[in-house]
Scaffold this motif. Structure first.
Motif, PDB file in Angstrom:
ATOM      1  N   ILE A   1       2.192   1.816  -3.465  1.00 54.67           N
ATOM      2  CA  ILE A   1       1.166   2.338  -4.369  1.00 54.67           C
ATOM      3  C   ILE A   1       0.980   3.833  -4.150  1.00 54.67           C
ATOM      4  N   GLU A   2       0.905   4.253  -2.874  1.00 58.31           N
ATOM      5  CA  GLU A   2       0.724   5.669  -2.571  1.00 58.31           C
ATOM      6  C   GLU A   2       1.917   6.490  -3.044  1.00 58.31           C
ATOM      7  N   GLU A   3       3.128   5.958  -2.824  1.00 56.80           N
ATOM      8  CA  GLU A   3       4.328   6.683  -3.256  1.00 56.80           C
ATOM      9  C   GLU A   3       4.377   6.788  -4.774  1.00 56.80           C
TER      10      GLU A   3
ATOM     11  N   GLN B   1       0.819  -1.196   0.000  1.00 54.19           N
ATOM     12  CA  GLN B   1       0.000   0.000   0.000  1.00 54.19           C
ATOM     13  C   GLN B   1       0.859   1.254   0.000  1.00 54.19           C
ATOM     14  N   ASN B   2       1.936   1.261   0.772  1.00 54.39           N
ATOM     15  CA  ASN B   2       2.838   2.412   0.793  1.00 54.39           C
ATOM     16  C   ASN B   2       3.488   2.624  -0.570  1.00 54.39           C
TER      17      ASN B   2
ATOM     18  N   GLU C   1       1.809   6.929  -6.802  1.00 51.84           N
ATOM     19  CA  GLU C   1       0.834   7.932  -7.210  1.00 51.84           C
ATOM     20  C   GLU C   1       1.383   9.345  -7.011  1.00 51.84           C
ATOM     21  N   LYS C   2       2.087   9.563  -5.890  1.00 50.41           N
ATOM     22  CA  LYS C   2       2.675  10.874  -5.643  1.00 50.41           C
ATOM     23  C   LYS C   2       3.736  11.201  -6.697  1.00 50.41           C
TER      24      LYS C   2
END
Length: 293
Positions: free
Chosen positions: A74-76, A71-72, A78-79
């Motif tokens: 994926i978030e990174e 999950q981390n 996207e950023k």
């Protein structure tokens, strides 16, 4: 009666020997040119030990990154996509402005600034001497690094190369008390000299007359004078100005643009004519940022 452990030279004799040897070594370091070459050989000789000492931190970083959750990641991701999109938009405007600038320089018969080639380096070690602000990076002579080379981070100028080994190099930070850099105020092109004061979070402007047109918040950028740092790179922001008429010059302080206390990755700069093959140009960076069709 004979002593079981015979006594050696007295403490005073030992002290005199150490002092004499130290003075001789300092004299040789300043007067004998071959000492610099010998120091470079020593730096290359101990570089494997420095890599070994740095290995536990590298292994810990690798272990931590391996345990990062999906999950981390994926978030990174996207950023990073968002940041790349914004940078591409700014890059498009920058290319247009650069073309206009080159046309204006041609009309004014002014030389067009040559592109700088770049290479990423990584911090290996920090000098533990509290009176000397120096760091060690993992690029050396085999990578084309040279003495006096400019070193930056993503925010501004960090310092310059002062010693080159085979696989690593030593960088003198702009905050060191022995470092000074010619600069100009971006608002009005007033030229100043920015010096280190031994504080990672503060710089000083030398010999600034009281009548000089500077203000708090003014951005300081490299002027290109001295042929060490290329012009136009951020150095710092003026944070305070004290104009005491009892003093010959104003007391001006600035905050460094670079995060000198949080250095991890650095950027080495080369002029186009002397850049090694592994260094990349701005054109190559722009091409790599363009979205695939």
């Amino acid at each position: 009666m004979n002593e079981v452990f015979p006594r050696g030279p007295s403490l005073f004799t030992r002290l005199g020997f150490v002092l004499g040897f130290s003075i001789l070594a300092m004299f040789a370091d300043t007067k004998v040119e071959s000492v610099a070459t010998f120091r470079a050989y020593l730096t290359s000789l101990v570089s494997p030990l420095q890599y070994i000492a740095n290995m536990p931190g590298v292994l810990l970083s690798w272990s931590a990154s391996s345990l990062t959750s999906r999950q981390n990641l994926i978030e990174e991701n996207e950023k990073l996509i968002t940041q790349m999109t914004l940078m591409n938009e700014q890059l498009q405007r920058f290319v247009v402005l650069q073309q206009e600038n080159e046309k204006l320089r041609t009309l004014l018969d002014a030389p067009v600034q040559s592109e700088m080639h770049k290479m990423i380096a990584e911090l290996m070690a920090v000098d533990n001497n509290p009176y000397s602000h120096q760091i060690l990076i993992n690029k050396g002579a085999i990578d084309g690094v040279f003495t006096g080379q400019s070193v930056l981070d993503e925010n501004g100028i960090i310092g310059q190369i002062i010693e080159v080994g085979t696989t690593n190099s030593r960088v003198l930070l702009i905050s060191d008390v022995t470092h000074a850099i010619p600069a100009r105020v971006s608002r009005n092109n007033v030229t100043v000299v920015v010096s280190g004061i031994g504080d990672l979070n503060e710089l000083s402007l030398e010999h600034v007359p009281h009548s000089t047109d500077i203000q708090e918040g003014d951005m300081l950028i490299s002027s290109g004078l001295g042929n060490v740092f290329p012009q136009g790179y951020p150095i710092g922001t003026i944070s305070s100005i004290v104009r005491d008429e009892g003093q010959p010059f104003a007391q001006v302080k600035a905050i460094p643009s670079a995060k000198l206390d949080r250095i991890k990755y650095l950027l080495l700069l080369w002029p186009q004519s002397t850049a090694p093959a592994q260094a990349v140009s701005a054109v190559e960076v722009n091409t790599s940022l363009e979205p695939s069709q």
